[in-house]
Design an enzyme around this catalytic site. Structure first.
Site, PDB file in Angstrom:
ATOM      1  N   GLU A  42       4.301  -5.113   7.136  1.00  0.00           N
ATOM      2  CA  GLU A  42       3.547  -4.044   7.812  1.00  0.00           C
ATOM      3  C   GLU A  42       4.009  -3.822   9.249  1.00  0.00           C
ATOM      4  O   GLU A  42       3.995  -2.707   9.760  1.00  0.00           O
ATOM      5  CB  GLU A  42       2.047  -4.376   7.806  1.00  0.00           C
ATOM      6  CG  GLU A  42       1.383  -4.256   6.441  1.00  0.00           C
ATOM      7  CD  GLU A  42       1.433  -5.520   5.602  1.00  0.00           C
ATOM      8  OE1 GLU A  42       2.222  -6.442   5.917  1.00  0.00           O
ATOM      9  OE2 GLU A  42       0.675  -5.587   4.617  1.00  0.00           O
TER      10      GLU A  42
ATOM     11  N   GLY B  72       0.513  -4.995   0.758  1.00  0.00           N
ATOM     12  CA  GLY B  72      -0.650  -5.026  -0.127  1.00  0.00           C
ATOM     13  C   GLY B  72      -0.352  -5.693  -1.463  1.00  0.00           C
ATOM     14  O   GLY B  72      -1.260  -6.225  -2.114  1.00  0.00           O
TER      15      GLY B  72
ATOM     16  N   GLU C 176      -0.792  -9.245  -0.837  1.00  0.00           N
ATOM     17  CA  GLU C 176      -2.235  -9.455  -0.630  1.00  0.00           C
ATOM     18  C   GLU C 176      -2.989  -9.422  -1.959  1.00  0.00           C
ATOM     19  O   GLU C 176      -3.924 -10.200  -2.181  1.00  0.00           O
ATOM     20  CB  GLU C 176      -2.769  -8.398   0.338  1.00  0.00           C
ATOM     21  CG  GLU C 176      -2.201  -8.598   1.747  1.00  0.00           C
ATOM     22  CD  GLU C 176      -2.457  -7.426   2.681  1.00  0.00           C
ATOM     23  OE1 GLU C 176      -2.154  -6.276   2.295  1.00  0.00           O
ATOM     24  OE2 GLU C 176      -2.952  -7.646   3.789  1.00  0.00           O
TER      25      GLU C 176
ATOM     26  N   ALA D   4       0.862  -1.178   0.000  1.00  0.00           N
ATOM     27  CA  ALA D   4       0.000   0.000   0.000  1.00  0.00           C
ATOM     28  C   ALA D   4       0.902   1.233   0.000  1.00  0.00           C
ATOM     29  O   ALA D   4       2.048   1.169   0.443  1.00  0.00           O
ATOM     30  CB  ALA D   4      -0.875  -0.020   1.241  1.00  0.00           C
TER      31      ALA D   4
HETATM   32  N1  CO8 Z   1       4.553   3.181  -0.649  1.00  0.00           N
HETATM   33  C1  CO8 Z   1       4.962   4.348  -1.200  1.00  0.00           C
HETATM   34  N2  CO8 Z   1       6.114   4.457  -1.868  1.00  0.00           N
HETATM   35  C2  CO8 Z   1       6.904   3.373  -1.959  1.00  0.00           C
HETATM   36  C3  CO8 Z   1       6.543   2.139  -1.405  1.00  0.00           C
HETATM   37  C4  CO8 Z   1       5.298   2.063  -0.723  1.00  0.00           C
HETATM   38  N3  CO8 Z   1       4.826   0.916  -0.202  1.00  0.00           N
HETATM   39  N4  CO8 Z   1       7.514   1.234  -1.656  1.00  0.00           N
HETATM   40  C5  CO8 Z   1       8.460   1.895  -2.360  1.00  0.00           C
HETATM   41  N5  CO8 Z   1       8.093   3.171  -2.544  1.00  0.00           N
HETATM   42  C6  CO8 Z   1       8.836   4.235  -3.222  1.00  0.00           C
HETATM   43  C7  CO8 Z   1      10.007   4.737  -2.397  1.00  0.00           C
HETATM   44  O1  CO8 Z   1       9.563   5.687  -1.440  1.00  0.00           O
HETATM   45  C8  CO8 Z   1      10.888   5.311  -3.459  1.00  0.00           C
HETATM   46  O2  CO8 Z   1      10.372   6.570  -3.829  1.00  0.00           O
HETATM   47  P1  CO8 Z   1      11.356   7.883  -3.870  1.00  0.00           P
HETATM   48  O3  CO8 Z   1      12.332   7.560  -4.965  1.00  0.00           O
HETATM   49  O4  CO8 Z   1      10.424   8.998  -4.189  1.00  0.00           O
HETATM   50  O5  CO8 Z   1      12.005   7.954  -2.524  1.00  0.00           O
HETATM   51  C9  CO8 Z   1      10.675   4.383  -4.646  1.00  0.00           C
HETATM   52  O6  CO8 Z   1       9.442   3.702  -4.402  1.00  0.00           O
HETATM   53  C10 CO8 Z   1      11.766   3.330  -4.782  1.00  0.00           C
HETATM   54  O7  CO8 Z   1      11.879   2.665  -3.532  1.00  0.00           O
HETATM   55  P2  CO8 Z   1      13.276   2.481  -2.766  1.00  0.00           P
HETATM   56  O8  CO8 Z   1      14.193   3.609  -3.076  1.00  0.00           O
HETATM   57  O9  CO8 Z   1      12.964   2.216  -1.327  1.00  0.00           O
HETATM   58  O10 CO8 Z   1      13.811   1.167  -3.497  1.00  0.00           O
HETATM   59  P3  CO8 Z   1      14.779   0.034  -2.889  1.00  0.00           P
HETATM   60  O11 CO8 Z   1      15.142  -0.828  -4.041  1.00  0.00           O
HETATM   61  O12 CO8 Z   1      15.865   0.639  -2.078  1.00  0.00           O
HETATM   62  O13 CO8 Z   1      13.853  -0.802  -1.867  1.00  0.00           O
HETATM   63  C11 CO8 Z   1      11.838  -1.944  -1.163  1.00  0.00           C
HETATM   64  C12 CO8 Z   1      12.738  -1.525  -2.344  1.00  0.00           C
HETATM   65  C13 CO8 Z   1      12.574  -2.937  -0.270  1.00  0.00           C
HETATM   66  C14 CO8 Z   1      10.588  -2.592  -1.752  1.00  0.00           C
HETATM   67  C15 CO8 Z   1      11.475  -0.679  -0.329  1.00  0.00           C
HETATM   68  O14 CO8 Z   1      10.979   0.324  -1.215  1.00  0.00           O
HETATM   69  C16 CO8 Z   1      10.420  -0.926   0.715  1.00  0.00           C
HETATM   70  O15 CO8 Z   1      10.710  -1.467   1.761  1.00  0.00           O
HETATM   71  N6  CO8 Z   1       9.164  -0.487   0.436  1.00  0.00           N
HETATM   72  C17 CO8 Z   1       8.085  -0.574   1.401  1.00  0.00           C
HETATM   73  C18 CO8 Z   1       7.610  -2.002   1.567  1.00  0.00           C
HETATM   74  C19 CO8 Z   1       6.514  -2.045   2.592  1.00  0.00           C
HETATM   75  O16 CO8 Z   1       6.693  -1.755   3.759  1.00  0.00           O
HETATM   76  N7  CO8 Z   1       5.312  -2.420   2.142  1.00  0.00           N
HETATM   77  C20 CO8 Z   1       4.170  -2.519   3.005  1.00  0.00           C
HETATM   78  C21 CO8 Z   1       3.380  -1.250   2.919  1.00  0.00           C
HETATM   79  S1  CO8 Z   1       2.067  -1.212   4.105  1.00  0.00           S
HETATM   80  C22 CO8 Z   1       0.878  -2.153   3.432  1.00  0.00           C
HETATM   81  O17 CO8 Z   1       0.980  -2.669   2.367  1.00  0.00           O
HETATM   82  C23 CO8 Z   1      -0.342  -2.274   4.292  1.00  0.00           C
HETATM   83  C24 CO8 Z   1      -1.529  -2.709   3.512  1.00  0.00           C
HETATM   84  C25 CO8 Z   1      -2.728  -2.619   4.338  1.00  0.00           C
HETATM   85  C26 CO8 Z   1      -3.364  -1.285   4.341  1.00  0.00           C
HETATM   86  C27 CO8 Z   1      -4.793  -1.516   4.608  1.00  0.00           C
HETATM   87  C28 CO8 Z   1      -5.507  -0.322   5.124  1.00  0.00           C
HETATM   88  C29 CO8 Z   1      -6.919  -0.732   5.462  1.00  0.00           C
END
Ligand code: CO8
Length: 258
Positions: free
Chosen positions: A132, A109, A112, A66
């Site tokens: 998460e 997500g 999911e 998400a």
């Molecule tokens: N949301 C927003 N932006 C994201 C996300 C995300 N989930 N994942 C990556 N991005 C963005 C980064 O912020 C970055 O943007 P910017 O260049 O503007 O800083 C760009 O994508 C590239 O990402 P990275 O530079 O971090 O790339 P890396 O190769 O270094 O790392 C990863 C890749 C490991 C995937 C890393 O980006 C990461 O850990 N991302 C987050 C993963 C995460 O925590 N996902 C879970 C999110 S929470 C969720 O899904 C909950 C769902 C339930 C909600 C329900 C509500 C009812």
């Protein structure tokens, strides 16, 4: 065909592909993307010319979860009043078989969303996880329920409590994915599976999907009864008559819906 901001939709015969297309955000699932995927999938679902839908992302990311930037400033009241992410339930209700073709990250997500699909094909570079907990939240689009049903309590607890990521091979061993293929062949393999499924009788596909999904909603006795009654009901389908007649006449079946 409708043009969308965050996804691409293509058709190939009786199959369609929805490609998540927010590459700069690793296909993070924001509200626009959710509404577009749901709109595209439900529109395709109403089209009896479509027998299978592939959902895929980029080589680097199926979806990294998400959209954290979109959620970060939200309050409990915002989440509750908008019933954040409830629209994904409409994807889970789609009757057409859904095939997730996963390359790269399928986190939170993203994992999911892949689990909402019926067949999950992973490239050997795929990475699955429910991170998460590292953000101080829990899965919210079905992870705690669908992952547990897919891989069992011990493994689901491991992933959800530690937030660790697993590769395609571990995901396959755990029963999360249907098959693992070389990343370079992923889209071709997914398309081949989609075409194979789309050749089948459409009403038979719908009830087969309903019957398998019933296993997650009922006791064994209820599920077996549902299956048997549904099996009986397939004898009302023209395609059932054609399928069995074609077998006896030693020729390929010509189903009405293809
Ligand atoms: N949301 C927003 N932006 C994201 C996300 C995300 N989930 N994942 C990556 N991005 C963005 C980064 O912020 C970055 O943007 P910017 O260049 O503007 O800083 C760009 O994508 C590239 O990402 P990275 O530079 O971090 O790339 P890396 O190769 O270094 O790392 C990863 C890749 C490991 C995937 C890393 O980006 C990461 O850990 N991302 C987050 C993963 C995460 O925590 N996902 C879970 C999110 S929470 C969720 O899904 C909950 C769902 C339930 C909600 C329900 C509500 C009812």
């Amino acid at each position: 065909m409708t043009s969308y901001e965050t996804i691409l939709v293509t058709r190939d015969g009786r199959t369609a592909t929805i490609t998540l297309n927010r590459p700069k955000a690793l296909n993070a699932l924001n509200a626009v993307l959710m509404n577009e995927v749901v709109d595209a999938a439900t529109t395709l679902d109403r089209d009896q010319g479509v027998g299978a839908i592939v959902i895929t992302g980029s080589e680097r990311a199926f979806a990294a979860g998400a959209d954290i930037k979109e959620m970060q400033a939200q309050s409990y009241q915002d989440m509750f009043l908008s019933d954040w992410f409830t629209a994904w339930d409409r994807l889970a209700a789609v009757r057409t078989p859904l095939i997730a073709a996963v390359s790269g990250y399928a986190l939170g997500g993203g994992c999911e969303l892949a689990m909402m699909c019926d067949v999950l094909i992973a490239g050997d570079n795929a990475k699955f996880g429910q991170p998460e907990i590292t953000l101080g939240v829990i899965p919210g689009i079905g992870g705690s329920q669908r992952l547990t049903r897919a891989i069992g309590k011990a493994k689901a607890m491991d992933l959800i409590l530690t937030g660790r990521t697993i590769g395609a091979d571990e995901a396959e061993r755990a029963g999360l994915v249907s098959r693992v293929v070389p990343a370079s062949d992923l889209l071709e393999e997914a398309a081949a599976v989609a075409h194979k499924i789309a050749e089948m009788s459409l009403p038979a596909l719908y009830v087969a999907k309903e019957a398998v999904n019933r296993a997650f909603e009922s006791t064994l006795a209820e599920g077996l009864l549902f299956e048997r009654r549904t099996f009986h009901a397939t004898f009302a389908f023209e395609d059932r008559t054609e399928g069995m007649t074609a077998f006896i006449e030693k020729r390929p079946a010509k189903f009405t819906h293809r």
